[in-house]
Design a protein around this motif. Structure first.
Motif, PDB file in Angstrom:
ATOM      1  N   ASN A  47       1.483   5.693   2.675  1.00 18.54           N
ATOM      2  CA  ASN A  47       2.447   4.726   3.207  1.00 18.54           C
ATOM      3  C   ASN A  47       1.758   3.665   4.065  1.00 18.54           C
ATOM      4  N   THR A  48       0.738   4.054   4.799  1.00 23.63           N
ATOM      5  CA  THR A  48      -0.050   3.103   5.584  1.00 23.63           C
ATOM      6  C   THR A  48      -0.793   2.157   4.656  1.00 23.63           C
ATOM      7  N   LEU A  49      -1.351   2.703   3.606  1.00 28.78           N
ATOM      8  CA  LEU A  49      -2.124   1.901   2.658  1.00 28.78           C
ATOM      9  C   LEU A  49      -1.253   0.861   1.973  1.00 28.78           C
ATOM     10  N   THR A  50      -0.020   1.211   1.635  1.00 29.57           N
ATOM     11  CA  THR A  50       0.896   0.261   1.012  1.00 29.57           C
ATOM     12  C   THR A  50       1.094  -0.949   1.910  1.00 29.57           C
ATOM     13  N   PHE A  51       1.275  -0.722   3.191  1.00 27.88           N
ATOM     14  CA  PHE A  51       1.425  -1.814   4.153  1.00 27.88           C
ATOM     15  C   PHE A  51       0.190  -2.715   4.149  1.00 27.88           C
ATOM     16  N   HIS A  52      -0.998  -2.120   4.159  1.00 29.51           N
ATOM     17  CA  HIS A  52      -2.237  -2.901   4.184  1.00 29.51           C
ATOM     18  C   HIS A  52      -2.411  -3.694   2.889  1.00 29.51           C
ATOM     19  N   PHE A  53      -2.124  -3.066   1.746  1.00 28.19           N
ATOM     20  CA  PHE A  53      -2.203  -3.786   0.477  1.00 28.19           C
ATOM     21  C   PHE A  53      -1.256  -4.986   0.472  1.00 28.19           C
ATOM     22  N   ASP A  54      -0.052  -4.799   0.985  1.00 29.84           N
ATOM     23  CA  ASP A  54       0.923  -5.889   1.019  1.00 29.84           C
ATOM     24  C   ASP A  54       0.420  -7.052   1.858  1.00 29.84           C
ATOM     25  N   ARG A  55      -0.180  -6.760   2.997  1.00 32.41           N
ATOM     26  CA  ARG A  55      -0.711  -7.830   3.847  1.00 32.41           C
ATOM     27  C   ARG A  55      -1.840  -8.574   3.143  1.00 32.41           C
ATOM     28  N   LEU A  56      -2.713  -7.852   2.456  1.00 33.40           N
ATOM     29  CA  LEU A  56      -3.808  -8.496   1.723  1.00 33.40           C
ATOM     30  C   LEU A  56      -3.271  -9.340   0.569  1.00 33.40           C
TER      31      LEU A  56
END
Length: 114
Positions: A47-56
């Motif tokens: 779930n944390t990774l999804t947030f980071h991917f979205d920002r990138l």
């Protein structure tokens, strides 16, 4: 690259985990990596990774594609190169500023005994 795009890209990279994710995607090359492979390599929760991917992705630094049941993320090298170009376009007044040789880290000076 416009200044607003550069600010968005730099803001996206100004977080430890996102910078690690982006660097890992750059290492993977154009074929990219599955979200699971990134999570495993960096020990990040999905779930944390999804947030980071979205920002990138919102900053134009990453793309995503579906292959079967997997989401494959890849760095957008054209955006990365445009950002580097934006940051260095006025470097050294147009003169070459590449270092003459490998630079060494500064040594600490030891104080002379009194």
């Amino acid at each position: 690259m416009e200044k607003t795009d550069a600010v968005a890209a730099l803001a996206a990279l100004a977080q430890d985990n996102r910078l690690d994710v982006f660097r890992l995607l750059v290492q993977a090359g154009p074929e990219g990596l599955t979200a699971g492979a990134v999570a495993e390599a960096l020990d990040l929760a999905p779930n944390t990774l999804t947030f980071h991917f979205d920002r990138l992705r919102m900053a134009g630094l990453a793309t995503v594609r579906r292959e079967g049941r997997s989401m494959i993320y890849a760095a957008r090298f054209e955006t990365m190169n445009a950002l580097v170009g934006f940051l260095t376009e006025n470097c050294c007044g147009g003169a070459s500023c590449a270092p003459a040789g490998p630079s060494k880290p500064a040594r600490k000076r030891s104080q002379a005994p009194a």
